[in-house]
Motif scaffolding. Structure first.
Motif, PDB file in Angstrom:
ATOM      1  N   TRP A  64     -15.635  49.880  84.140  1.00 30.49           N
ATOM      2  CA  TRP A  64     -15.477  50.815  84.924  1.00 30.49           C
ATOM      3  C   TRP A  64     -15.924  51.035  86.425  1.00 30.49           C
ATOM      4  N   ALA A  65     -17.962  51.550  85.603  1.00 26.61           N
ATOM      5  CA  ALA A  65     -18.977  51.791  86.526  1.00 26.61           C
ATOM      6  C   ALA A  65     -19.289  50.695  87.725  1.00 26.61           C
ATOM      7  N   THR A  66     -19.294  49.505  87.120  1.00 27.66           N
ATOM      8  CA  THR A  66     -19.105  48.783  88.452  1.00 27.66           C
ATOM      9  C   THR A  66     -18.314  49.166  89.038  1.00 27.66           C
ATOM     10  N   MET A  67     -17.175  49.514  89.482  1.00 23.71           N
ATOM     11  CA  MET A  67     -16.302  50.027  90.800  1.00 23.71           C
ATOM     12  C   MET A  67     -16.950  51.258  91.286  1.00 23.71           C
ATOM     13  N   ASN A  68     -18.214  52.357  90.468  1.00 24.18           N
ATOM     14  CA  ASN A  68     -18.858  53.476  91.010  1.00 24.18           C
ATOM     15  C   ASN A  68     -19.933  53.065  91.420  1.00 24.18           C
ATOM     16  N   PRO A  69     -20.029  53.632  93.159  1.00 18.15           N
ATOM     17  CA  PRO A  69     -21.310  53.346  93.484  1.00 18.15           C
ATOM     18  C   PRO A  69     -22.334  54.471  92.849  1.00 18.15           C
ATOM     19  N   LYS A  70     -21.485  55.544  92.415  1.00 22.47           N
ATOM     20  CA  LYS A  70     -22.579  56.471  92.105  1.00 22.47           C
ATOM     21  C   LYS A  70     -23.662  56.453  90.166  1.00 22.47           C
ATOM     22  N   ALA A  71     -22.937  55.330  89.967  1.00 22.23           N
ATOM     23  CA  ALA A  71     -22.727  55.403  88.541  1.00 22.23           C
ATOM     24  C   ALA A  71     -24.716  55.066  89.023  1.00 22.23           C
ATOM     25  N   ARG A  72     -24.797  55.247  86.995  1.00 23.33           N
ATOM     26  CA  ARG A  72     -26.112  54.474  86.836  1.00 23.33           C
ATOM     27  C   ARG A  72     -26.707  53.298  86.814  1.00 23.33           C
ATOM     28  N   TYR A  73     -25.728  52.000  86.439  1.00 24.01           N
ATOM     29  CA  TYR A  73     -25.556  51.984  85.811  1.00 24.01           C
ATOM     30  C   TYR A  73     -24.313  50.441  86.288  1.00 24.01           C
ATOM     31  N   GLN A  74     -24.668  49.602  86.957  1.00 23.79           N
ATOM     32  CA  GLN A  74     -23.220  49.392  87.485  1.00 23.79           C
ATOM     33  C   GLN A  74     -23.274  47.759  87.714  1.00 23.79           C
ATOM     34  N   ASP A  75     -23.917  47.149  86.747  1.00 25.29           N
ATOM     35  CA  ASP A  75     -24.365  45.270  85.662  1.00 25.29           C
ATOM     36  C   ASP A  75     -23.214  45.150  84.641  1.00 25.29           C
ATOM     37  N   PRO A  76     -22.077  44.713  85.234  1.00 27.17           N
ATOM     38  CA  PRO A  76     -21.692  44.654  83.656  1.00 27.17           C
ATOM     39  C   PRO A  76     -22.425  44.055  82.517  1.00 27.17           C
ATOM     40  N   ILE A  77     -21.612  44.141  81.027  1.00 31.22           N
ATOM     41  CA  ILE A  77     -22.391  44.207  79.550  1.00 31.22           C
ATOM     42  C   ILE A  77     -21.326  43.251  79.119  1.00 31.22           C
ATOM     43  N   THR A  78     -21.407  42.706  77.930  1.00 31.49           N
ATOM     44  CA  THR A  78     -20.795  42.151  77.126  1.00 31.49           C
ATOM     45  C   THR A  78     -21.090  42.585  75.721  1.00 31.49           C
ATOM     46  N   ILE A  79     -20.015  42.193  74.650  1.00 33.18           N
ATOM     47  CA  ILE A  79     -20.077  42.855  73.424  1.00 33.18           C
ATOM     48  C   ILE A  79     -21.816  42.708  72.306  1.00 33.18           C
ATOM     49  N   ASP A  80     -22.100  41.546  73.117  1.00 40.74           N
ATOM     50  CA  ASP A  80     -23.350  40.599  72.323  1.00 40.74           C
ATOM     51  C   ASP A  80     -24.493  41.728  72.760  1.00 40.74           C
ATOM     52  N   ASP A  81     -24.716  41.906  74.278  1.00 38.29           N
ATOM     53  CA  ASP A  81     -26.160  42.786  74.784  1.00 38.29           C
ATOM     54  C   ASP A  81     -25.982  43.883  74.222  1.00 38.29           C
ATOM     55  N   VAL A  82     -25.050  45.220  74.076  1.00 39.84           N
ATOM     56  CA  VAL A  82     -25.096  45.648  72.596  1.00 39.84           C
ATOM     57  C   VAL A  82     -25.293  45.757  71.818  1.00 39.84           C
ATOM     58  N   LEU A  83     -24.764  44.831  71.336  1.00 39.58           N
ATOM     59  CA  LEU A  83     -25.120  44.608  70.342  1.00 39.58           C
ATOM     60  C   LEU A  83     -26.890  44.041  69.654  1.00 39.58           C
ATOM     61  N   ALA A  84     -27.746  43.367  71.189  1.00 44.35           N
ATOM     62  CA  ALA A  84     -28.958  43.387  71.018  1.00 44.35           C
ATOM     63  C   ALA A  84     -29.218  43.955  71.457  1.00 44.35           C
ATOM     64  N   SER A  85     -28.954  45.446  71.918  1.00 47.04           N
ATOM     65  CA  SER A  85     -30.138  46.412  71.964  1.00 47.04           C
ATOM     66  C   SER A  85     -30.673  46.699  71.123  1.00 47.04           C
ATOM     67  N   PRO A  86     -31.779  48.055  71.302  1.00 41.01           N
ATOM     68  CA  PRO A  86     -32.706  48.136  70.360  1.00 41.01           C
ATOM     69  C   PRO A  86     -31.554  49.035  69.300  1.00 41.01           C
ATOM     70  N   MET A  87     -31.357  49.513  67.965  1.00 39.19           N
ATOM     71  CA  MET A  87     -30.972  49.867  67.334  1.00 39.19           C
ATOM     72  C   MET A  87     -31.841  51.500  68.016  1.00 39.19           C
ATOM     73  N   GLN A  88     -31.208  52.746  67.100  1.00 43.74           N
ATOM     74  CA  GLN A  88     -31.668  53.971  67.177  1.00 43.74           C
ATOM     75  C   GLN A  88     -31.808  54.671  66.142  1.00 43.74           C
ATOM     76  N   THR A  89     -30.336  54.904  65.893  1.00 41.86           N
ATOM     77  CA  THR A  89     -30.232  55.290  64.217  1.00 41.86           C
ATOM     78  C   THR A  89     -28.310  54.856  63.612  1.00 41.86           C
TER      79      THR A  89
END
Ligand SMILES: [Zn+2]
Lengths: 140, 394
Positions: B181-206
């Motif tokens: 959805w954010a790819t279609m909001n020009p005001k969004a902070r992040y507008q590039d598509p992501i994948t499930i792998d991107d989420v799982l590869a992003s740093p573990m927080q807690t």
């Protein structure tokens, strides 16, 4: 106890919780009990949160419980000492109340929701002890 | 007051919000709030002189003094991120009872701009707002080293995964659909598509929450204007009628939450849906507070879009994204659009714009019923607002 000194934020003592913290000096875990509702009250309060009554007495706990949930914190410094990620837990005590604490003496990969735990104690700087929990029967 | 006297008696008639792909806004503080109020009033075709009700999640008294308004309805309810849904609820009741005619609520928070203006370094200003009571968290939670608010949601996620078999991939799908959805909001902070792998590869927080399971920290601001259904008909835009409202909180600290896998949305949601006379299947758009992926997943269950424990499989096939059967967080949400701290205002603004058909590329075709479901504190205060078009009113 790990070789490195704990870096725990030492809990303040609210007036109503003085008996809780005093008991930790003898490594006893105690909880308030509402005599009208016949149930534990935690965190300590001046009133029972079910009936608002004030007939509250302090009782000893068995110190046994289970791991209600946990999260391995990768962002903060480890309050139990040592380096790296550490578990923050909500422990369900046998008496029927929950408290937040840490699990110690357990490899992170062996943490399981509902695993059996027993209270252990970590010294604070003023003679109090902080209740932490370890796998029941000692080190996993 | 009976439920039927609130249903359809008032409407949101003006909205405004602002955020930026940079994450930062120029204005801050009262100046930013005043700008939002002006824009929302202008959107409605109303003037500050029309306002006789003021809501604010800090001090409605201080805000009204700044604005030169002498309100006869005032509300400083502060329930964290759901504050603005609660403001709608209270304003709807007040308007229905004749206690107010035109009510405004506003929010502005600029954690990034504040940091830049302070010369970098440091984080968000800490400590409880003035006037708050003692904080038992200092004694009973913080010594365990929990990172808040994130750690609280992580505890809920761990329990949900253990109890219901919810997977990290299923949680990640919520972030993936929201980013679509954010790819279609020009005001969004992040507008590039992501994948499930991107989420799982992003740093573990807690654990089990990765960086991309977590909301942003950005500047943002917004406002809304409400009035009676009768007056709404003569204003500039199509009214978004308030059809149903409901609120409940069941704890403040996460260690006091009765069941980590079930929120007070189980109370607020059915109350609001019942007042509105709708079922989950009637909802065209869900704006469900997404402070974290687990937050949104719990809303799906507690509002009845799926059974308890089935939020993971429900989200799995992308039905929450564009073209899906339950469009959720079409502005890109707190995960990808903006999250200045108390995000509930933006749920309402987007819901109203979707009902008006103003959302361009990301417009949900024929949206007649939208739900804004706010979550405040640490899964503490849930507030559900059902909004509808003229067609949904009858
Ligand atoms: Zn009682």
């Amino acid at each position: 106890m790990s070789a490195e000194a704990p870096r725990r934020m030492e809990p303040p003592v609210s007036p109503v919780a003085e008996p809780f913290w005093a008991a930790t000096r003898e490594r006893r875990l105690v909880v308030q009990w509402c005599l009208d509702c016949d149930r534990p009250v935690f965190y300590p309060r001046d009133n029972c949160p079910l009936c608002l009554g004030t007939s509250l007495e302090w009782r000893d706990c068995t110190g046994e419980g289970s791991l209600y949930s946990f999260t391995v914190n990768h962002l903060s410094s480890n309050p139990t000492g040592g380096e790296g990620p550490f578990p923050v837990a909500i422990v369900e005590l046998a008496e029927g109340f929950r408290m937040m604490s840490n699990v110690v003496n357990c490899p992170l990969e062996e943490l399981r929701v509902d695993m059996a735990l027993s209270v252990a104690w970590e010294e604070l700087s003023d003679g109090r002890n902080y209740p932490v929990f370890e796998p029941r029967g000692g080190t996993a | 007051m009976s439920a039927t006297s609130i249903r359809g008696a008032s409407a949101i008639v003006g909205v405004a919000d602002d955020a930026s792909p940079t994450g930062q806004l120029e204005l801050s503080g009262r100046a930013l709030e005043a700008s939002m109020i002006e824009q929302a009033l202008s959107d409605a075709g109303l003037d500050i002189k029309d306002v006789d009700g003021v809501c604010h999640a800090g001090s409605s008294m201080q805000l009204a003094e700044y604005l030169g308004v002498h309100p006869r309805f005032t509300d400083s309810t502060m329930t964290g991120g759901s504050s603005f849904e609660v403001h709608v609820e209270h304003a709807a009741a007040a308007i229905a009872a004749g206690l107010a005619d035109v009510v405004i609520s506003v929010y502005a928070s600029t954690p990034r701009g504040d940091r830049a203006r302070a010369g970098g370094g440091g984080g968000r200003r800490g400590g409880p707002p003035p006037g708050m009571g003692p904080n038992p968290g200092l004694e009973w939670e913080m010594p365990a080293g929990i990172r808040l608010p994130m750690g609280a949601y992580a505890l809920a996620a761990t329990r949900h995964m253990a109890k219901y078999g919810t997977t990290a991939e299923q949680l990640a799908q919520v972030a993936v659909s929201t980013r679509e959805w954010a790819t279609m909001n020009p005001k969004a902070r992040y507008q590039d598509p992501i994948t499930i792998d991107d989420v799982l590869a992003s740093p573990m927080q807690t654990s089990p929450l990765h960086l991309l399971d977590c909301c942003l920290v950005t500047d943002g601001a917004g406002a809304f204007v409400m009035t009676s259904a009768e007056r709404a008909k003569s204003l500039a835009k199509s009214p978004a009628y308030v059809l149903g409202v409901g609120t409940c909180h069941d704890h403040s600290m996460i260690s006091q939450m009765p069941d980590l896998t079930t929120t007070a949305g189980m109370i607020s949601g059915p109350a609001a849906f019942s007042m509105a006379g709708i079922k989950a299947g009637d909802v065209d758009l869900l704006m469900g507070y997404d402070s974290f992926t687990i937050t949104a997943l719990l809303h799906l269950e507690d509002l009845g879009f799926c059974a308890k424990g089935e939020g993971g499989p429900f989200a799995e096939d992308g039905k929450l994204g564009p073209g899906g059967s339950l469009p959720m967080n079409t502005n890109g949400g707190g995960l990808s659009y903006t999250h200045p701290g108390m995000y509930g205002m933006f749920l309402l603004v987007e819901a109203v714009r979707q009902l008006r058909g103003e959302c361009a590329q990301r417009q949900v075709p024929g949206a007649e019923i939208a739900v804004a479901h706010g979550s405040g504190g640490v899964l503490s205060c849930m507030s559900t607002i059902v909004l509808g078009t003229e067609a949904a009113l009858s």
